[in-house]
Each structure stands twice: as structure tokens, then as C-alpha cells.
Design an enzyme around this catalytic site. Sequence first.
Site, PDB file in Angstrom:
ATOM      1  N   CYS A 113     -31.033  20.839 -25.827  1.00 48.97           N
ATOM      2  CA  CYS A 113     -30.009  20.802 -26.883  1.00 48.97           C
ATOM      3  C   CYS A 113     -29.837  22.190 -27.467  1.00 48.97           C
ATOM      4  O   CYS A 113     -28.712  22.653 -27.695  1.00 48.97           O
ATOM      5  CB  CYS A 113     -30.383  19.789 -27.962  1.00 48.97           C
ATOM      6  SG  CYS A 113     -31.975  20.133 -28.763  1.00 48.97           S
ATOM      7  N   ASN A 158       0.845  -1.191   0.000  1.00 47.27           N
ATOM      8  CA  ASN A 158       0.000   0.000   0.000  1.00 47.27           C
ATOM      9  C   ASN A 158       0.883   1.244   0.000  1.00 47.27           C
ATOM     10  O   ASN A 158       1.294   1.722   1.042  1.00 47.27           O
ATOM     11  CB  ASN A 158      -0.938  -0.037   1.216  1.00 47.27           C
ATOM     12  CG  ASN A 158      -1.823   1.188   1.298  1.00 47.27           C
ATOM     13  OD1 ASN A 158      -1.639   2.149   0.568  1.00 47.27           O
ATOM     14  ND2 ASN A 158      -2.781   1.159   2.211  1.00 47.27           N
ATOM     15  N   PHE A 159       1.164   1.732  -1.201  1.00 48.10           N
ATOM     16  CA  PHE A 159       1.924   2.978  -1.357  1.00 48.10           C
ATOM     17  C   PHE A 159       0.968   4.092  -1.756  1.00 48.10           C
ATOM     18  O   PHE A 159       1.324   5.017  -2.470  1.00 48.10           O
ATOM     19  CB  PHE A 159       2.988   2.837  -2.460  1.00 48.10           C
ATOM     20  CG  PHE A 159       4.072   1.844  -2.154  1.00 48.10           C
ATOM     21  CD1 PHE A 159       4.438   1.561  -0.842  1.00 48.10           C
ATOM     22  CD2 PHE A 159       4.747   1.198  -3.182  1.00 48.10           C
ATOM     23  CE1 PHE A 159       5.446   0.661  -0.569  1.00 48.10           C
ATOM     24  CE2 PHE A 159       5.769   0.292  -2.920  1.00 48.10           C
ATOM     25  CZ  PHE A 159       6.115   0.015  -1.605  1.00 48.10           C
ATOM     26  N   CYS A 211      -2.255   5.272   0.358  1.00 52.81           N
ATOM     27  CA  CYS A 211      -3.191   6.014   1.206  1.00 52.81           C
ATOM     28  C   CYS A 211      -2.733   7.464   1.345  1.00 52.81           C
ATOM     29  O   CYS A 211      -1.592   7.727   1.713  1.00 52.81           O
ATOM     30  CB  CYS A 211      -3.324   5.354   2.570  1.00 52.81           C
ATOM     31  SG  CYS A 211      -4.567   4.068   2.517  1.00 52.81           S
ATOM     32  N   CYS A 248     -38.252  13.249 -29.608  1.00 59.32           N
ATOM     33  CA  CYS A 248     -37.986  14.559 -28.981  1.00 59.32           C
ATOM     34  C   CYS A 248     -39.159  14.974 -28.088  1.00 59.32           C
ATOM     35  O   CYS A 248     -40.327  14.901 -28.493  1.00 59.32           O
ATOM     36  CB  CYS A 248     -37.762  15.597 -30.077  1.00 59.32           C
ATOM     37  SG  CYS A 248     -37.484  17.256 -29.415  1.00 59.32           S
ATOM     38  N   CYS A 260     -19.693  18.266 -31.954  1.00 58.79           N
ATOM     39  CA  CYS A 260     -19.047  18.200 -30.631  1.00 58.79           C
ATOM     40  C   CYS A 260     -19.729  17.211 -29.698  1.00 58.79           C
ATOM     41  O   CYS A 260     -19.163  16.781 -28.717  1.00 58.79           O
ATOM     42  CB  CYS A 260     -18.993  19.580 -29.996  1.00 58.79           C
ATOM     43  SG  CYS A 260     -20.597  20.161 -29.412  1.00 58.79           S
ATOM     44  N   ASN A 311      -5.476   3.811  -5.828  1.00 57.15           N
ATOM     45  CA  ASN A 311      -5.891   4.065  -4.463  1.00 57.15           C
ATOM     46  C   ASN A 311      -6.687   5.371  -4.500  1.00 57.15           C
ATOM     47  O   ASN A 311      -7.003   5.886  -5.571  1.00 57.15           O
ATOM     48  CB  ASN A 311      -4.667   4.157  -3.542  1.00 57.15           C
ATOM     49  CG  ASN A 311      -5.031   3.750  -2.110  1.00 57.15           C
ATOM     50  OD1 ASN A 311      -6.037   4.197  -1.563  1.00 57.15           O
ATOM     51  ND2 ASN A 311      -4.224   2.896  -1.501  1.00 57.15           N
ATOM     52  N   CYS A 322     -25.036  18.241 -27.567  1.00 57.63           N
ATOM     53  CA  CYS A 322     -26.500  18.068 -27.598  1.00 57.63           C
ATOM     54  C   CYS A 322     -26.877  16.644 -27.192  1.00 57.63           C
ATOM     55  O   CYS A 322     -27.850  16.430 -26.469  1.00 57.63           O
ATOM     56  CB  CYS A 322     -27.048  18.415 -28.979  1.00 57.63           C
ATOM     57  SG  CYS A 322     -26.244  17.525 -30.328  1.00 57.63           S
TER      58      CYS A 322
END
Length: 432
Positions: A352, A136-137, A139, A346, A382, A204, A385
Site C-alpha cells: 500500500c 451470429n453477427f 465472429c 496488516c 482513490c 461475442n 491501497c
Amino acid sequence: MADLRSNFVGIKSPNPFWLASAPPTDKEYNVRRAYEAGWGGVVWKTLGAEGPPVVNVNGPRYGVVYGADRRVLGLNNIELITDRPLEVNLREIKQVKRDWPDRALVISLMVPCDEDSWKSILKAIEDTGADGVELNFGCPHGMSERGMGSAVGQVPEYIEMVTRWVKQYSRMPCIVKLTPNIADIRKPAEAAKRGGADAVSLINTINSITSVDLDLFAPQPTIDGKGAHGGYCGPAVKPIALNMVAEIARSAETRGLPISGIGGVTTWRDAAEFMALGAGNVQVCTAAMTYGFKVVQEMISGLGQYLDEKEIALSDLIGRAVPNVTDWQYLNLNYTTKAQIDQDLCIKCGRCYAACEDTSHQAIAMLPGRVFEVKDDECVACNLCVDVCPVEDCITMRELPLGETDPRTGRRVDGFGNWTTHPNNPMAKAAE
Ligand SMILES: Cc1cc2nc3c(=O)[nH]c(=O)nc-3n(C[C@H](O)[C@H](O)[C@H](O)COP(=O)(O)O)c2cc1C
């Protein structure tokens, strides 16, 4: 149903679903019930070195981010490693492993960063018959201030050094659990590999303050008027974890290093996504803490059914999406899509339109009768919507076929062309 048996760095389990090191794996009672519910393995709650007992807070340990339906999306905790005596844990581990030989039992460890501390705990661990250790490196609170946990995980040289000690003083498989609180996750993974780790596990928890009490003016959870940062996990962290798993899976330096995927796994689908990005198995904490141990049954049946439908073996799923993870510069800039609205689905909410008109590309027209239509000559594809539409599949993206001209740019869709060869890229021009 598909064969879900898993062999992760030589540790066998009937399925690839393990409980992550956390309260669900803190004691014999829990682990027995987890196995009965069907979990393939557990990573026992982190054990520390012999010495003064770990002291936890006696107030709230968790902060939560809820969805609109009060579903837990993100969980923050300020809990430490186990506060139960080492010898009690070791005795219970031995008994559980003896009674459930077919299930994986890995022990999470966090001891001070000196050779003798690691040497002595490893001897005690080997005597339990456990299948492996997880270092456990990761927490991010409480223990890191004492030079352990993420204080080690943020320094690749320490990771390498401790991993080497573990491999030197133990024959057990060694999984190094990484902290996400670092700029480049590949560096600690490379260090673990150099140290001889058999695998890495990630992530983690992420440093976080989930909310502030605006009457007390203190972070939550609040302990007597004060709060500290905690570790964030649950569905909200899955995207961060998936990216980090993929980074390690596709890096030339760490390619082939087995990965145990952790972070927000709640359903079989989450697990399958981690595996497709290179995880050999997955570990789960928040979903079990939120819904109980039986969530594993959906994971088992769902993953089995998916593999059957795809007619692939579990081993074929692992890493299958890795070749399709690339850097932006290699994406096909000639690939062109346009949004399209299904008028029958719709509900005329206009989300949108509001999103596109106010914040994006003014590519949706509102016609009389609140009919919304995409303007192909403005749409940059993009996807916003689609993202904000409350009706699934009402707005979809249509791919322009080869030969068609994009009415926005006037460019013909004619195959493949990425930024490395793009005429607007000065570097590409220089190379010409
Ligand atoms: C309350 C709590 C205690 C945890 N304790 C430990 C621990 O002792 N050791 C450890 O390696 N990880 C610990 N974790 C981190 C989990 O093992 C896991 O890495 C993280 O929660 C992400 O998985 P999840 O999104 O499925 O919860 C803890 C998490 C929670 C919520």
C-alpha cells in the site's frame, strides 16, 4: 429453493443458464450431456448455409492468458462456425429437441447476406422444432473476411435488414448476437430492435492477439509460422461485457429489449451481476470449456441460495442495478471516504505504501516497525491501497458522516452535489 425457471422471449428453460454457441454445443453428444448436467438451454454451434464445407485450421486454435496460478483468465480462438454438414446438425437438433422438450434449444445461424440464403435456411430450421434462432453477427475472424459475422454486426443497416428478413420468413423468436468490436454498442442494438429482433445477446468475442512467440516472431496460436487475430473471451472480458449490457439496458432507445448476457460467466455471482444489469438470462462458453459441464451445478445452487437469502424472485433480480448505473457527471462529489488500515490484519508487506508513495498521493506513512498509517489530510480515497493489499479487508474505506469536515479539502460533507451543479463547472456557472 428459489424458483429458477426462466422464460426468455417465450423460450422456457428450467434455469437461466444456457451454453453459448461454441464447441460445447457443436453436436448431439455434447448437448445431451450438457442437459444431463443441468444446463437450462443451449445455443447450437453456428450453422452456415449449404455449400462447400467450412475448413478449420489443423493446428492449435487457442491462445491463453493465464493468472499466476495458471487459471485461464482469457481465451482466444481462431475457430470458424461448424464444419459439420448442415443436414447432420439439423437431424441431431430434431432428435435432441424431441427428447428434451423442457430445455431451450436455440440455433445460431450465419449465412451470406442475401435474402434467399436466409429464407431457405430458416425453413429448414423451423422443421427441427427448435425454440428460436440466434443470428451470429459477431465472429471476428475467418467468416468476417467473407462478409459475414462481425462484418454484418459492424454495420447497423445490415443488422436491421437481415433481422427483418428473419422475422419475415420465420415465426421463431429471433435473438441478434452482437459483436463488441464496435465503438458504440447501442447502435447495433437499436438496429436489431428496428429490424424486429425479440432480443439481443452479447458479447461475442473481442479481436485479439494473446501473445507472440519470441522465437518464431509470430502471434500465438501459430500455424506453420504465422498467426492471425482471434476472438477473446473468458473471465477477462466480463467487465467489457457487463458495461455493454448495461449500456443497452439503460438506453432510452433500447430499454426493455430483452438481453441474453454473455462474456466470462464462470460462477453464479457472475451470472447474477449480468442479470442485475438487465440480462434476462446468461450464456456460458469458456467456463464450460475450462471446467466441464458440471460448473452449472454451482451456478444453480449459488443463484438459488442468493435469491433465497435476499428473499427476491429471479424476475426481481433482472435489471435491479440498472437505475444505479449513471454517467460520471451525476456522481455525488460530496460523498467522501478515507482509507483505514486494520493493524491486526496488516502483514507489513508495504505494498500500500509503495503504491501510494510512488504513484499516487503520498497519503500513507511508514512509521518505525513498518507500521503503515493513512494520512487523512492527503488521502483522496482513490482505493488503490485497497486494490493492491494482499489481505482481504485489511484496508477498507470509511465514509465520512454528514457534518464532518474533510481534512484534505477543508470542505464539510453536507449532502449531495454533482458536477452538473459544481462551482468549478463552467457550464453550471453559465446556467446560473
Ligand atoms: C472456440 C470458440 C468457438 C466459438 N464459436 C462461436 C460460434 O460458432 N458462434 C458464436 O456465435 N459464438 C462463438 N463463440 C463465442 C461464444 O459463443 C461466446 O460469445 C464467447 O466465448 C464469450 O463467452 P465466454 O466468455 O463465456 O466464453 C466461440 C467461442 C469460442 C471460445
